[in-house]
Motif scaffolding. Sequence first.
Motif, mmCIF file in Angstrom:
data_model
loop_
_atom_site.group_PDB
_atom_site.id
_atom_site.type_symbol
_atom_site.label_atom_id
_atom_site.label_comp_id
_atom_site.label_asym_id
_atom_site.label_seq_id
_atom_site.Cartn_x
_atom_site.Cartn_y
_atom_site.Cartn_z
ATOM 1 N N ARG A 53 41.728 26.480 4.107
ATOM 2 C CA ARG A 53 41.339 26.964 5.651
ATOM 3 C C ARG A 53 42.384 27.185 6.497
ATOM 4 O O ARG A 53 42.451 28.323 7.188
ATOM 5 C CB ARG A 53 40.327 26.026 6.300
ATOM 6 C CG ARG A 53 38.642 26.079 5.575
ATOM 7 C CD ARG A 53 38.118 24.825 6.299
ATOM 8 N NE ARG A 53 36.904 24.892 5.547
ATOM 9 C CZ ARG A 53 35.868 23.752 5.818
ATOM 10 N NH1 ARG A 53 35.856 22.861 6.652
ATOM 11 N NH2 ARG A 53 34.773 23.908 5.042
ATOM 12 N N LEU A 54 43.397 26.667 6.453
ATOM 13 C CA LEU A 54 44.722 26.872 7.281
ATOM 14 C C LEU A 54 45.338 28.161 6.512
ATOM 15 O O LEU A 54 45.879 28.828 7.372
ATOM 16 C CB LEU A 54 45.535 25.642 6.931
ATOM 17 C CG LEU A 54 45.131 24.422 7.741
ATOM 18 C CD1 LEU A 54 46.511 23.336 7.449
ATOM 19 C CD2 LEU A 54 45.466 24.615 9.378
ATOM 20 N N SER A 55 45.217 28.262 5.249
ATOM 21 C CA SER A 55 46.000 29.502 4.627
ATOM 22 C C SER A 55 45.038 30.862 4.900
ATOM 23 O O SER A 55 45.695 31.761 5.142
ATOM 24 C CB SER A 55 45.934 29.434 3.147
ATOM 25 O OG SER A 55 46.187 30.449 2.470
ATOM 26 N N THR A 56 43.737 30.886 4.932
ATOM 27 C CA THR A 56 43.099 31.967 5.344
ATOM 28 C C THR A 56 42.611 32.184 6.599
ATOM 29 O O THR A 56 42.282 33.330 6.953
ATOM 30 C CB THR A 56 41.519 31.925 4.382
ATOM 31 O OG1 THR A 56 40.849 30.824 4.852
ATOM 32 C CG2 THR A 56 41.979 31.770 3.104
ATOM 33 N N GLY A 57 42.851 31.239 7.400
ATOM 34 C CA GLY A 57 42.428 31.332 8.988
ATOM 35 C C GLY A 57 40.945 31.229 9.059
ATOM 36 O O GLY A 57 40.301 31.499 10.090
ATOM 37 N N LYS A 58 40.145 30.812 7.996
ATOM 38 C CA LYS A 58 38.898 30.615 8.377
ATOM 39 C C LYS A 58 38.200 29.332 7.867
ATOM 40 O O LYS A 58 38.838 28.452 7.254
ATOM 41 C CB LYS A 58 38.153 31.845 7.127
ATOM 42 C CG LYS A 58 38.460 33.178 7.208
ATOM 43 C CD LYS A 58 37.653 34.086 6.274
ATOM 44 C CE LYS A 58 37.897 35.577 6.558
ATOM 45 N NZ LYS A 58 37.290 36.487 5.529
ATOM 46 N N SER A 59 36.994 29.077 8.648
ATOM 47 C CA SER A 59 36.457 27.922 8.304
ATOM 48 C C SER A 59 35.353 27.931 7.168
ATOM 49 O O SER A 59 35.053 26.758 6.661
ATOM 50 C CB SER A 59 35.586 27.436 9.504
ATOM 51 O OG SER A 59 34.330 28.292 9.696
ATOM 52 N N GLU A 60 35.127 29.059 6.749
ATOM 53 C CA GLU A 60 34.010 29.241 5.625
ATOM 54 C C GLU A 60 32.673 28.496 5.987
ATOM 55 O O GLU A 60 32.083 27.864 5.220
ATOM 56 C CB GLU A 60 34.611 28.697 4.266
ATOM 57 C CG GLU A 60 35.889 29.494 3.869
ATOM 58 C CD GLU A 60 36.378 29.050 2.357
ATOM 59 O OE1 GLU A 60 36.174 27.610 2.119
ATOM 60 O OE2 GLU A 60 36.951 29.732 1.704
ATOM 61 N N ALA A 61 32.424 28.727 7.368
ATOM 62 C CA ALA A 61 31.158 27.981 7.777
ATOM 63 C C ALA A 61 30.559 28.684 8.892
ATOM 64 O O ALA A 61 31.280 29.377 9.690
ATOM 65 C CB ALA A 61 31.402 26.628 8.405
ATOM 66 N N PHE A 62 29.306 28.827 8.746
ATOM 67 C CA PHE A 62 28.574 29.493 10.161
ATOM 68 C C PHE A 62 27.744 28.639 10.733
ATOM 69 O O PHE A 62 27.656 27.176 10.367
ATOM 70 C CB PHE A 62 27.243 30.357 9.502
ATOM 71 C CG PHE A 62 28.038 31.647 8.645
ATOM 72 C CD1 PHE A 62 29.072 32.115 9.061
ATOM 73 C CD2 PHE A 62 27.273 32.121 7.723
ATOM 74 C CE1 PHE A 62 29.866 33.228 7.981
ATOM 75 C CE2 PHE A 62 27.666 33.247 6.793
ATOM 76 C CZ PHE A 62 28.953 33.657 7.305
ATOM 77 N N ALA A 63 27.739 28.886 12.009
ATOM 78 C CA ALA A 63 26.656 27.979 12.935
ATOM 79 C C ALA A 63 25.266 28.599 12.950
ATOM 80 O O ALA A 63 25.093 29.899 13.432
ATOM 81 C CB ALA A 63 27.120 27.745 14.287
ATOM 82 N N LEU A 64 24.125 27.849 12.906
ATOM 83 C CA LEU A 64 22.941 28.361 13.055
ATOM 84 C C LEU A 64 22.361 27.559 14.403
ATOM 85 O O LEU A 64 22.287 26.230 14.116
ATOM 86 C CB LEU A 64 22.053 28.145 12.090
ATOM 87 C CG LEU A 64 20.560 28.251 12.081
ATOM 88 C CD1 LEU A 64 20.253 29.772 12.564
ATOM 89 C CD2 LEU A 64 19.576 27.880 10.861
ATOM 90 N N VAL A 65 22.006 28.125 15.301
ATOM 91 C CA VAL A 65 21.387 27.339 16.567
ATOM 92 C C VAL A 65 20.072 27.682 16.458
ATOM 93 O O VAL A 65 19.187 28.860 16.666
ATOM 94 C CB VAL A 65 21.903 27.895 17.880
ATOM 95 C CG1 VAL A 65 21.582 27.178 19.185
ATOM 96 C CG2 VAL A 65 23.542 27.787 18.046
ATOM 97 N N THR A 66 19.278 26.507 16.397
ATOM 98 C CA THR A 66 17.739 26.712 16.399
ATOM 99 C C THR A 66 17.027 25.854 17.581
ATOM 100 O O THR A 66 17.635 24.931 17.556
ATOM 101 C CB THR A 66 17.210 26.389 14.819
ATOM 102 O OG1 THR A 66 15.742 26.477 15.094
ATOM 103 C CG2 THR A 66 17.691 24.906 14.699
ATOM 104 N N PRO A 67 15.767 26.255 17.966
ATOM 105 C CA PRO A 67 15.170 25.619 19.093
ATOM 106 C C PRO A 67 14.681 24.094 18.603
ATOM 107 O O PRO A 67 14.766 23.239 19.302
ATOM 108 C CB PRO A 67 13.993 26.318 19.628
ATOM 109 C CG PRO A 67 14.567 27.700 19.336
ATOM 110 C CD PRO A 67 15.430 27.698 18.043
ATOM 111 N N ASP A 68 13.980 24.088 17.699
ATOM 112 C CA ASP A 68 13.529 22.911 16.863
ATOM 113 C C ASP A 68 13.330 22.882 15.480
ATOM 114 O O ASP A 68 12.433 23.498 14.801
ATOM 115 C CB ASP A 68 12.115 22.699 17.438
ATOM 116 C CG ASP A 68 11.087 21.407 17.423
ATOM 117 O OD1 ASP A 68 12.041 20.685 16.619
ATOM 118 O OD2 ASP A 68 10.088 21.278 17.793
#
Length: 337
Positions: A53-68
């Motif tokens: 992640r330090l090398s690519t500058g990416k976390s390789e993760a998404f966030a999903l925000v959901t109400p419930d």
Amino acid sequence: MATLSDVAAEAGVSPTAVSRYLNNRIDLPQATRDRIDAAIAKLDYRPNLLARRLSTGKSEAFALVTPDIANPFFAELAAAVERQAHANGYSVYITSTGGHADAEMNAIRRMADSHVDGLIMTTNRVDDGSLANLLAGRENVVLLDEDIDGVSVPRVFVDNAEGTYLAAKHLIAMGHRDIALIGGPHRLMSVNERLAGFTRAMDEAGLPVRPGWVLLGDYTRDYGVAAASVLLDAVDPPTAILACSDYIAIGVMQVVREHGLSIPNDISLVGFDDMAFAALVDPPLTTIRQPVAAMGELAVKHLLALLEGQTPAAETRLPVELVTRQSVAPPSRKALK
């Protein structure tokens, strides 16, 4: 544990070549790729994710925000997002906000702090401008299921108005003239669109939309109970109810039984969503099917396109369909008198 150098030695290439291969930064001959893959499998090599992640500058993760996440609709949506993200090498961090503004805004701030590469945002409340201000100018964001006014990012919705139009047309075709609607929060995009579809069908049939028979509150079972109680306690109750979510419909079913009535003999009912339980309740629920899995998958595809510098469609509307089961029948003779 095997190291990158161990893999390189086993495959007969340099550690730099292995590193660039794993980060998709080099185009190698197929034979070389096969040797590296075989070495990784043989040595059971696990990349150092932090270093990567330090090398690519990416976390390789998404966030999903959901109400419930406890709501079957949002649970199915989250499962589809996870499947599509994992298939493309991304993890998904899920935040279930309970519909609270603070939790939604904290999730957006985490993205700003580079904890994730992108955000898929779903909400079940009308924004007061706070979410729009936080999202303004941010990249790698996709809105899913509900809109947020003032935000210019790709959106993935269903054809809400067409859904309630089909539902109301079905009730009208079965002979109903006295039809009520129970929906979600006033001014929410899906609520407005579903009310518009219902109104269109009623107008085309020359039927009035009675103000007292349009009840808006929440997409919850509890609100279904409260709204159905108001409708069925009236001197002149409707012969059919269009519930704008299957959760609302479950609440309606509870109240109908408590009043000593039955569905569809005394009152017809149509839901919206086609959750798994819709076919299992008694009677099985006629409802509008949303393509929930396709929505989640498309949201991830749009997010991946943004990360690659592409421009997805500003808004995508997925079709819905009427699923007829046993909760609708012609109005009883008693109701027609």
